[in-house]
Design an enzyme around this catalytic site. Structure first.
Site, mmCIF file in Angstrom:
data_model
loop_
_atom_site.group_PDB
_atom_site.id
_atom_site.type_symbol
_atom_site.label_atom_id
_atom_site.label_comp_id
_atom_site.label_asym_id
_atom_site.label_seq_id
_atom_site.Cartn_x
_atom_site.Cartn_y
_atom_site.Cartn_z
ATOM 1 N N CYS A 1 0.854 -1.190 0.000
ATOM 2 C CA CYS A 1 0.000 0.000 0.000
ATOM 3 C C CYS A 1 0.888 1.236 0.000
ATOM 4 O O CYS A 1 1.886 1.281 0.724
ATOM 5 C CB CYS A 1 -0.906 -0.016 1.232
ATOM 6 N N HIS B 1 -10.043 0.667 2.093
ATOM 7 C CA HIS B 1 -9.689 2.021 2.556
ATOM 8 C C HIS B 1 -10.939 2.832 2.871
ATOM 9 O O HIS B 1 -11.005 3.515 3.898
ATOM 10 C CB HIS B 1 -8.845 2.760 1.515
ATOM 11 N N HIS C 1 -9.037 -3.625 -2.518
ATOM 12 C CA HIS C 1 -8.089 -2.935 -1.636
ATOM 13 C C HIS C 1 -8.573 -1.506 -1.359
ATOM 14 O O HIS C 1 -8.577 -1.048 -0.213
ATOM 15 C CB HIS C 1 -6.699 -2.926 -2.286
ATOM 16 N N GLU C 2 -8.990 -0.812 -2.406
ATOM 17 C CA GLU C 2 -9.429 0.577 -2.234
ATOM 18 C C GLU C 2 -10.759 0.657 -1.479
ATOM 19 O O GLU C 2 -10.974 1.595 -0.703
ATOM 20 C CB GLU C 2 -9.507 1.290 -3.585
#
Length: 136
Positions: A85, A130, A126-127
């Site tokens: 990341c 976040h 992954h985003e």
């Protein structure tokens, strides 16, 4: 505008709030910042540049795609992987899904849906983590 990358874990752990049409200019900051880090980054969420809005960008092949208020509507074929990341050092293990469907608003605030597989699906997952304040 190119923005600084947030590395403060406490800031990154805060879940993002829904984006609105007023947040559309955020797409430019995401595009510019991703382009500035293109040699080692394939996606980012708005909270990585200091904006706690549900907005992400993912490099899907040659095209960077901005998604406002993305939501997974389906996922299949789980697997274990390691990811890095831009906001963190090193790699960490995580569970991902090989195939996903995501719904979102595009830069014209039109509802869109994409089915993604493999690495493109991994980037979006992954985003989305976040956006939810999840740190791998």
């Amino acid at each position: 505008m190119i923005k600084n990358i947030v590395t403060n874990i406490e800031q990154l752990r805060q879940p993002s709030v829904p984006a609105t049409k007023a947040d559309l200019p955020l797409a430019t900051d995401l595009r510019d910042t991703l382009a500035a880090h293109q040699d080692h980054c394939v996606g980012m969420a708005a909270n990585m540049i200091g904006e706690h809005k549900r907005a992400i960008i993912a490099q899907l092949g040659p095209i960077p795609v901005v998604m406002f208020n993305p939501q997974l509507t389906s996922q299949s074929q789980p697997y274990q992987t390691k990811e890095g990341c831009l906001s963190l050092t090193g790699q960490r293990p995580t569970k991902r899904f090989k195939k996903i469907t995501v719904q979102f608003y595009n830069q014209q605030w039109q509802r869109q849906q994409l089915t993604l597989t493999d690495f493109a699906a991994e980037i979006v997952q992954h985003e989305l983590d976040h956006c939810n304040g999840v740190i791998i």
